[in-house]
Design an enzyme around this catalytic site. Structure first.
Site, PDB file in Angstrom:
ATOM      1  N   GLY A  95     -24.831  26.612   2.017  1.00  0.00           N
ATOM      2  CA  GLY A  95     -25.549  27.356   2.934  1.00  0.00           C
ATOM      3  C   GLY A  95     -27.289  27.210   3.526  1.00  0.00           C
ATOM      4  O   GLY A  95     -27.890  27.121   4.278  1.00  0.00           O
ATOM      5  N   THR A  96     -27.030  25.400   2.807  1.00  0.00           N
ATOM      6  CA  THR A  96     -29.041  24.529   3.223  1.00  0.00           C
ATOM      7  C   THR A  96     -28.389  23.690   4.086  1.00  0.00           C
ATOM      8  O   THR A  96     -29.381  23.121   4.809  1.00  0.00           O
ATOM      9  CB  THR A  96     -29.311  24.388   2.257  1.00  0.00           C
ATOM     10  OG1 THR A  96     -28.451  23.756   1.603  1.00  0.00           O
ATOM     11  CG2 THR A  96     -30.248  25.843   1.809  1.00  0.00           C
ATOM     12  N   ALA A 104     -24.746  25.209   8.558  1.00  0.00           N
ATOM     13  CA  ALA A 104     -25.355  26.133   8.139  1.00  0.00           C
ATOM     14  C   ALA A 104     -26.425  26.944   9.812  1.00  0.00           C
ATOM     15  O   ALA A 104     -26.577  27.946   8.919  1.00  0.00           O
ATOM     16  CB  ALA A 104     -25.380  26.716   6.390  1.00  0.00           C
ATOM     17  N   ARG A 105     -27.383  25.439   8.983  1.00  0.00           N
ATOM     18  CA  ARG A 105     -29.097  25.965   9.970  1.00  0.00           C
ATOM     19  C   ARG A 105     -28.142  26.382  11.651  1.00  0.00           C
ATOM     20  O   ARG A 105     -28.622  27.048  12.474  1.00  0.00           O
ATOM     21  CB  ARG A 105     -29.610  25.229   9.528  1.00  0.00           C
ATOM     22  CG  ARG A 105     -29.957  25.578   8.050  1.00  0.00           C
ATOM     23  CD  ARG A 105     -31.422  24.711   7.671  1.00  0.00           C
ATOM     24  NE  ARG A 105     -31.130  22.771   7.601  1.00  0.00           N
ATOM     25  CZ  ARG A 105     -30.675  22.111   8.362  1.00  0.00           C
ATOM     26  NH1 ARG A 105     -31.709  22.229   9.581  1.00  0.00           N
ATOM     27  NH2 ARG A 105     -30.300  20.881   7.757  1.00  0.00           N
ATOM     28  N   LYS A 116     -13.711  29.354  21.664  1.00  0.00           N
ATOM     29  CA  LYS A 116     -14.422  28.666  22.847  1.00  0.00           C
ATOM     30  C   LYS A 116     -13.820  30.645  23.780  1.00  0.00           C
ATOM     31  O   LYS A 116     -12.610  30.578  23.947  1.00  0.00           O
ATOM     32  CB  LYS A 116     -14.658  27.770  23.532  1.00  0.00           C
ATOM     33  CG  LYS A 116     -15.022  26.838  22.884  1.00  0.00           C
ATOM     34  CD  LYS A 116     -14.830  25.422  23.604  1.00  0.00           C
ATOM     35  CE  LYS A 116     -15.796  24.168  23.185  1.00  0.00           C
ATOM     36  NZ  LYS A 116     -16.698  25.044  23.466  1.00  0.00           N
ATOM     37  N   GLU A 155     -18.777  13.182  25.938  1.00  0.00           N
ATOM     38  CA  GLU A 155     -20.032  13.470  26.081  1.00  0.00           C
ATOM     39  C   GLU A 155     -21.026  12.331  26.107  1.00  0.00           C
ATOM     40  O   GLU A 155     -20.788  11.365  26.806  1.00  0.00           O
ATOM     41  CB  GLU A 155     -20.206  13.093  24.377  1.00  0.00           C
ATOM     42  CG  GLU A 155     -19.372  14.405  23.432  1.00  0.00           C
ATOM     43  CD  GLU A 155     -19.434  14.426  22.115  1.00  0.00           C
ATOM     44  OE1 GLU A 155     -19.704  14.377  20.862  1.00  0.00           O
ATOM     45  OE2 GLU A 155     -18.179  13.830  22.026  1.00  0.00           O
ATOM     46  N   HIS A 185      -9.641  19.530  18.030  1.00  0.00           N
ATOM     47  CA  HIS A 185      -9.662  19.974  19.326  1.00  0.00           C
ATOM     48  C   HIS A 185      -9.366  19.898  20.661  1.00  0.00           C
ATOM     49  O   HIS A 185      -8.317  20.395  20.993  1.00  0.00           O
ATOM     50  CB  HIS A 185     -11.123  19.924  19.910  1.00  0.00           C
ATOM     51  CG  HIS A 185     -11.705  19.845  18.272  1.00  0.00           C
ATOM     52  ND1 HIS A 185     -12.034  21.276  17.592  1.00  0.00           N
ATOM     53  CD2 HIS A 185     -13.088  18.719  18.380  1.00  0.00           C
ATOM     54  CE1 HIS A 185     -13.362  19.930  17.133  1.00  0.00           C
ATOM     55  NE2 HIS A 185     -14.057  18.969  17.435  1.00  0.00           N
ATOM     56  N   LYS A 206     -17.793   9.106  24.278  1.00  0.00           N
ATOM     57  CA  LYS A 206     -19.076   9.323  23.921  1.00  0.00           C
ATOM     58  C   LYS A 206     -19.917   8.370  25.012  1.00  0.00           C
ATOM     59  O   LYS A 206     -19.202   7.208  25.264  1.00  0.00           O
ATOM     60  CB  LYS A 206     -19.904   8.984  22.583  1.00  0.00           C
ATOM     61  CG  LYS A 206     -19.216  10.162  21.676  1.00  0.00           C
ATOM     62  CD  LYS A 206     -19.615   9.592  20.254  1.00  0.00           C
ATOM     63  CE  LYS A 206     -18.937  10.520  18.985  1.00  0.00           C
ATOM     64  NZ  LYS A 206     -20.111  12.516  19.312  1.00  0.00           N
TER      65      LYS A 206
HETATM   66  P1  NAP Z   1     -24.917  18.320   5.161  1.00  0.00           P
HETATM   67  O1  NAP Z   1     -25.856  18.455   5.840  1.00  0.00           O
HETATM   68  O2  NAP Z   1     -25.396  17.653   4.486  1.00  0.00           O
HETATM   69  O3  NAP Z   1     -25.108  19.778   4.162  1.00  0.00           O
HETATM   70  C1  NAP Z   1     -25.072  20.116   3.102  1.00  0.00           C
HETATM   71  C2  NAP Z   1     -24.225  21.227   1.961  1.00  0.00           C
HETATM   72  O4  NAP Z   1     -23.713  21.199   1.005  1.00  0.00           O
HETATM   73  C3  NAP Z   1     -25.989  21.544   1.913  1.00  0.00           C
HETATM   74  O5  NAP Z   1     -25.786  22.706   1.888  1.00  0.00           O
HETATM   75  C4  NAP Z   1     -25.923  20.711   0.320  1.00  0.00           C
HETATM   76  O6  NAP Z   1     -27.115  21.193  -0.268  1.00  0.00           O
HETATM   77  C5  NAP Z   1     -24.420  21.426  -0.601  1.00  0.00           C
HETATM   78  N1  NAP Z   1     -23.716  20.159  -1.142  1.00  0.00           N
HETATM   79  C6  NAP Z   1     -23.505  19.921  -1.298  1.00  0.00           C
HETATM   80  N2  NAP Z   1     -22.744  18.739  -1.906  1.00  0.00           N
HETATM   81  C7  NAP Z   1     -22.771  20.521  -2.434  1.00  0.00           C
HETATM   82  C8  NAP Z   1     -22.375  20.686  -4.524  1.00  0.00           C
HETATM   83  N3  NAP Z   1     -21.826  19.909  -5.193  1.00  0.00           N
HETATM   84  N4  NAP Z   1     -22.161  22.148  -4.512  1.00  0.00           N
HETATM   85  C9  NAP Z   1     -22.935  22.563  -3.753  1.00  0.00           C
HETATM   86  N5  NAP Z   1     -23.435  22.753  -2.729  1.00  0.00           N
HETATM   87  C10 NAP Z   1     -22.752  21.439  -2.074  1.00  0.00           C
HETATM   88  O7  NAP Z   1     -23.534  18.936   5.815  1.00  0.00           O
HETATM   89  P2  NAP Z   1     -23.140  19.868   7.077  1.00  0.00           P
HETATM   90  O8  NAP Z   1     -23.857  18.989   8.134  1.00  0.00           O
HETATM   91  O9  NAP Z   1     -23.197  21.177   7.072  1.00  0.00           O
HETATM   92  O10 NAP Z   1     -21.342  19.538   7.234  1.00  0.00           O
HETATM   93  C11 NAP Z   1     -20.600  20.605   5.935  1.00  0.00           C
HETATM   94  C12 NAP Z   1     -18.979  20.476   6.373  1.00  0.00           C
HETATM   95  O11 NAP Z   1     -19.008  21.139   7.507  1.00  0.00           O
HETATM   96  C13 NAP Z   1     -18.374  19.015   6.371  1.00  0.00           C
HETATM   97  O12 NAP Z   1     -17.324  19.563   6.288  1.00  0.00           O
HETATM   98  C14 NAP Z   1     -18.498  19.201   7.379  1.00  0.00           C
HETATM   99  O13 NAP Z   1     -17.655  17.523   7.648  1.00  0.00           O
HETATM  100  C15 NAP Z   1     -18.371  19.836   8.835  1.00  0.00           C
HETATM  101  N6  NAP Z   1     -18.765  19.849   9.654  1.00  0.00           N
HETATM  102  C16 NAP Z   1     -20.078  19.442   9.926  1.00  0.00           C
HETATM  103  C17 NAP Z   1     -20.331  20.339  11.199  1.00  0.00           C
HETATM  104  C18 NAP Z   1     -21.563  19.741  11.638  1.00  0.00           C
HETATM  105  O14 NAP Z   1     -21.666  19.767  12.712  1.00  0.00           O
HETATM  106  N7  NAP Z   1     -23.102  19.324  10.822  1.00  0.00           N
HETATM  107  C19 NAP Z   1     -19.689  19.919  12.563  1.00  0.00           C
HETATM  108  C20 NAP Z   1     -18.486  20.357  12.293  1.00  0.00           C
HETATM  109  C21 NAP Z   1     -17.941  20.024  11.274  1.00  0.00           C
HETATM  110  P3  NAP Z   1     -27.180  20.384  -1.410  1.00  0.00           P
HETATM  111  O15 NAP Z   1     -27.153  18.862  -1.744  1.00  0.00           O
HETATM  112  O16 NAP Z   1     -28.121  21.622  -2.597  1.00  0.00           O
HETATM  113  O17 NAP Z   1     -26.353  20.774  -2.702  1.00  0.00           O
END
Ligand code: NAP
Length: 483
Positions: A18-19, A23-24, A181, A215, A239, A330
């Site tokens: 969630g952080t 999530a953001r 979408k 992109e 996709h 890209k």
């Molecule tokens: P991120 O920014 O690295 O965030 C990871 C999150 O997981 C943080 O809140 C982290 O907080 C938490 N976390 C890590 N280890 C944990 C644990 N052992 N237990 C509980 N929480 C834990 O990653 P993200 O970019 O948000 O991506 C999250 C997922 O979505 C990934 O699978 C990624 O491939 C997928 N995804 C992301 C995007 C994107 O645009 N970002 C797009 C498509 C898919 P703490 O370190 O405080 O635990």
């Protein structure tokens, strides 16, 4: 026209990770927009969960920042304050045993429970196991998992098996945000809600189909992840495969999850293997302003592709002989995603060769400006005889549906609400994901075995020269990449 909003049942949504960035940028702002739209019941709860030590007020401050940065235009102080009352935080480690009992206490019985796994896929199994072990998952529970869903067929199967150990398929929501979408859903409405297109939607009338996802950005901060993945795994397997399925599938009997997903699965299974000469891989070179792909990923010898183009065939009665040209990459000329259905020439021109001949092209644009255009042939205005020209019938959804473009829901917000409603139509089923990997794996294995080096292309180009040749050889050409 203002969109109709149907409120959902009271729910508790736990966002593991969630952080994090997702999530953001997407989940929390998307939920906020649904709240503003009036879709969220008063007593809905959103609980961020991660290992970090935070209390509710710190998490609310983080959420507020995220909403103000990514929440769109309608961010009034009052709406933010009311939304934040629904937001909580709990510290929990997917790999540990602390915090789970406290999280369980926050979840009242008898309501929809959704657990969003917005964490690395390596944590999916541990989360699923603990949700069961600590009694958090009940009959009204569902889990949402993000891409990447596996790295190949083997790992996708392993991931499916581990999730299936704890959750039934109808409780697992595998997100592909392309399916959320507006245009993608409209593609189904246009195909199956009108008499106009479906009779022409086959090899007899369609010359070919082009799918482009271009992109302008490079791999940026995702270099270490992307270099292990490449365009084929990052875009085509998921996709673009989903887009291809929606274009090519037979009409399902009903717009219901398994009816739709059964038809998509049949398309993937009907895809022929792609021979090497129908596939082009590329990698962007650097220029004075931007680094090359290899510099971006800090591996001077990287053979990962930042561009792929291929010609696919769906071997079934409807599409026999109709090529599907796919390209994605890209650092290309413009940021654009579109599907173009290029119809065949009229069988005979009554106007003679001088009038010119034009083709009908239906373009489904995913970005920018989601919408559709249909190129129709008309007479060039004015005197001077009968000369023909193309005129687009333009349906840009933001204009057509609402005076306020902000009201077109983002893919994530729509999909999250579908999770709460329990509607899996726009989520990938486990067998679909596996079938998609079963098609892409041999292509990747083959070029890895050959030690293939991707062809360089200039930043701002339309990909490597051979990608143009892929169509030229067939007497066709790619549509221009335009933003
Ligand atoms: P991120 O920014 O690295 O965030 C990871 C999150 O997981 C943080 O809140 C982290 O907080 C938490 N976390 C890590 N280890 C944990 C644990 N052992 N237990 C509980 N929480 C834990 O990653 P993200 O970019 O948000 O991506 C999250 C997922 O979505 C990934 O699978 C990624 O491939 C997928 N995804 C992301 C995007 C994107 O645009 N970002 C797009 C498509 C898919 P703490 O370190 O405080 O635990």
């Amino acid at each position: 026209m203002v969109s109709r909003v149907i409120p959902v049942d009271p729910f508790d949504l736990v966002i593991f990770g969630g952080t994090g960035d997702l999530a953001r940028r997407k989940i929390l702002p998307g939920l906020f927009r649904r709240f503003v739209a009036g879709q969220m019941p008063d007593d809905a709860q959103i609980i961020g969960a991660a290992r970090g030590d935070m209390d509710d007020s710190e998490y609310r401050a983080m959420t507020e920042d995220a909403i103000r940065e990514f929440g769109g235009r309608k961010v009034s102080d009052d709406a933010v304050a009311r939304f934040l009352e629904r937001v909580h935080f709990t510290t929990v480690d997917a790999m540990g045993d602390e915090g789970w009992a406290k999280l369980a206490e926050k979840l009242p019985p008898g309501r929809v429970r959704a657990f969003y796994f917005s964490v690395a896929p390596s944590l999916f199994g541990a989360l699923a196991e603990r949700l069961r072990h600590f009694g958090l998952a009940d009959a009204a529970s569902r889990i949402v998992v993000e891409k990447p869903f596996g790295h190949d067929l083997h790992s996708a199967r392993a991931l499916n098996r581990v999730l299936e150990e704890y959750f039934a398929e109808d409780e697992i929501y595998r997100i592909d945000h392309y399916l959320g979408k507006e245009t993608v859903q409209n593609l189904m409405a246009v195909r199956f809600g009108n008499m106009l297109f479906e009779p022409l939607w086959n090899a007899q009338y369609v010359d070919h189909i082009q799918i482009t996802v271009a992109e302008t950005v490079g791999v940026g901060g995702r270099g270490s992840y992307y270099d292990k993945s490449g365009a084929m795994r990052d875009m085509v397997q998921n996709h673009i495969m989903q887009l291809l399925c929606l274009i090519a599938m037979e009409p399902p009997a009903r717009f219901e999850p398994d009816a739709v997903r059964d038809e998509k699965l049949k398309v993937i299974r009907a895809l022929d293997p792609v021979p090497a000469h129908h596939l082009v891989r590329g990698q962007y070179s650097g220029n004075g302003t931007h680094p090359s792909y290899c510099d971006d990923v800090e591996d001077p010898r990287s053979r990962t592709e930042s561009f792929v183009a291929l010609r696919a065939h769906v071997s079934n009665w409807r599409w026999a002989g109709t090529p599907f040209y796919i390209r994605t990459g890209k650092r290309l000329r413009a940021r654009t995603s579109e599907i173009a259905v290029v119809f065949k020439d009229a069988p005979h021109s009554i106007f003679g060769a001088d009038a010119g001949r034009h083709r009908n092209v239906l373009v489904i644009r995913l970005q920018p400006n989601e919408g559709m255009t249909l190129d129709v042939t008309i007479k060039e205005p004015g005197p001077g005889g009968m000369r023909l020209m193309d005129a687009p019938l333009d349906l840009t959804f933001a204009d057509a549906m609402s005076p306020d473009a902000d009201e077109v829901p983002d893919a994530y917000e729509r999909l999250i609400m579908d999770v709460i409603r329990g509607n899996q139509t726009l989520f990938m089923r486990g067998d679909e994901v596996e079938a998609a990997w079963a098609w892409t794996d041999p292509l990747i294995d083959e070029w890895e075995a050959r030690g293939d080096v991707p062809q360089p292309y200039d930043i701002g180009a339309a990909g490597p020269e051979d990608a143009l040749m892929l169509m030229h050889r067939d007497g066709r050409k790619w549509r221009e990449i335009r933003g």
